[in-house]
Design a protein around this motif. Structure first.
Motif, short mmCIF file in Angstrom:
data_model
loop_
_atom_site.label_atom_id
_atom_site.label_comp_id
_atom_site.label_asym_id
_atom_site.label_seq_id
_atom_site.Cartn_x
_atom_site.Cartn_y
_atom_site.Cartn_z
N LEU A 18 0.99 -1.30 -0.08
CA LEU A 18 0.05 0.05 0.13
C LEU A 18 0.90 1.13 0.10
CD1 LEU A 18 -2.72 1.29 0.12
CD2 LEU A 18 -2.62 0.92 2.65
N SER A 19 1.94 1.08 0.80
CA SER A 19 2.71 2.31 0.81
C SER A 19 3.37 2.85 -0.41
CB SER A 19 4.06 2.15 1.99
OG SER A 19 4.95 3.07 1.85
N LYS A 32 2.81 14.47 -13.73
CA LYS A 32 1.57 14.99 -14.38
C LYS A 32 1.53 16.56 -14.41
CE LYS A 32 -3.48 15.10 -14.51
NZ LYS A 32 -4.60 14.67 -13.86
N TYR A 33 1.71 16.95 -12.95
CA TYR A 33 1.34 18.60 -12.85
C TYR A 33 2.87 19.30 -13.38
CZ TYR A 33 -2.80 17.47 -10.55
OH TYR A 33 -4.18 16.98 -10.12
N GLY A 34 3.90 18.72 -13.24
CA GLY A 34 5.09 19.28 -13.79
C GLY A 34 5.38 20.58 -13.27
N ARG A 35 5.14 20.80 -12.06
CA ARG A 35 5.36 22.29 -11.49
C ARG A 35 6.14 21.83 -9.99
NH1 ARG A 35 0.63 25.47 -10.26
NH2 ARG A 35 2.13 26.92 -9.60
N VAL A 36 7.43 22.67 -9.72
CA VAL A 36 7.92 22.32 -8.52
C VAL A 36 7.06 22.56 -7.43
CG1 VAL A 36 9.92 23.18 -7.17
CG2 VAL A 36 9.97 22.99 -9.80
N GLU A 37 6.09 23.80 -7.38
CA GLU A 37 5.14 23.95 -6.44
C GLU A 37 4.42 22.91 -5.72
OE1 GLU A 37 5.50 26.05 -8.98
OE2 GLU A 37 6.74 27.57 -8.29
N THR A 38 3.76 22.32 -6.98
CA THR A 38 2.84 21.20 -6.72
C THR A 38 3.56 20.09 -6.22
OG1 THR A 38 1.37 21.96 -8.50
CG2 THR A 38 1.02 19.80 -7.76
N ALA A 39 4.70 19.53 -6.72
CA ALA A 39 5.59 18.31 -6.46
C ALA A 39 6.14 18.58 -5.06
CB ALA A 39 6.80 18.25 -7.35
N PHE A 40 6.35 19.82 -4.62
CA PHE A 40 6.80 19.93 -3.41
C PHE A 40 5.61 19.80 -2.17
CE2 PHE A 40 7.71 22.83 0.43
CZ PHE A 40 8.94 22.40 0.73
N LYS A 41 4.30 20.10 -2.62
CA LYS A 41 3.09 19.92 -1.69
C LYS A 41 2.99 18.38 -1.66
CE LYS A 41 0.93 24.44 -2.72
NZ LYS A 41 -0.24 24.97 -3.60
N LEU A 46 3.60 13.15 1.56
CA LEU A 46 4.20 11.91 1.52
C LEU A 46 5.05 11.86 2.89
CD1 LEU A 46 5.43 11.09 -1.99
CD2 LEU A 46 3.67 10.05 -0.49
N ALA A 47 5.28 12.87 3.51
CA ALA A 47 6.14 12.91 4.75
C ALA A 47 5.37 12.56 5.84
CB ALA A 47 6.43 14.23 5.29
N LEU A 48 3.96 12.26 5.77
CA LEU A 48 3.22 11.53 6.88
C LEU A 48 3.15 10.02 6.52
CD1 LEU A 48 0.24 14.04 6.68
CD2 LEU A 48 2.11 13.93 8.52
N VAL A 49 3.25 9.52 5.22
CA VAL A 49 3.10 8.39 4.84
C VAL A 49 4.29 7.37 5.55
CG1 VAL A 49 2.88 6.45 3.10
CG2 VAL A 49 1.75 8.89 2.75
N VAL A 53 3.68 4.39 8.14
CA VAL A 53 4.04 3.03 7.68
C VAL A 53 5.08 2.28 8.45
CG1 VAL A 53 4.81 1.63 5.64
CG2 VAL A 53 3.27 3.23 5.32
N PHE A 54 6.06 3.11 8.71
CA PHE A 54 7.15 2.41 9.86
C PHE A 54 6.31 1.85 10.98
CE2 PHE A 54 10.28 3.19 12.83
CZ PHE A 54 11.04 1.97 12.82
N ILE A 55 5.72 2.77 11.62
CA ILE A 55 4.94 2.44 13.05
C ILE A 55 4.15 1.31 12.96
CG2 ILE A 55 3.31 3.33 14.61
CD1 ILE A 55 4.83 6.10 14.38
#
Length: 91
Positions: A18-19, A32-41, A46-49, A53-55
């Protein structure tokens, strides 16, 4: 293909699959979005995932080991996991 006798192992692998699916989807959305701002968001989400998952996988592993190793062994494993979190937070 695989014969899994332990439900805990199946659960651990399932969470990891799943991860991986979430990570792959995020990568495709970045492209798909190809923008740095969107990729950063997306990356921030993903920082939460990762830690979740580790826990979850570690918890399942500890549940699976609960009756199979000594209390000292269990304490050592738990201490190791705690040290990982301490090390991550010190960065």
């Amino acid at each position: 293909m695989f014969f899994i006798t332990e439900k805990i192992v199946f659960g651990m692998a399932g969470i990891r699959v799943l991860s991986a699916t979430i990570e792959f989807t995020a990568a495709m959305l970045m492209l798909k979005y190809g923008r740095v701002e969107t990729a950063f968001k997306i990356n921030a989400a993903l920082a939460l995932v990762g830690p979740t998952v580790f826990i979850a996988v570690t918890s399942l592993g500890l549940i699976g080991l609960a009756g199979k190793i000594s209390p000292a062994g269990m304490a050592t494993v738990i201490l190791g996991v705690l040290l990982i979190f301490i090390g991550i937070n010190k960065l």
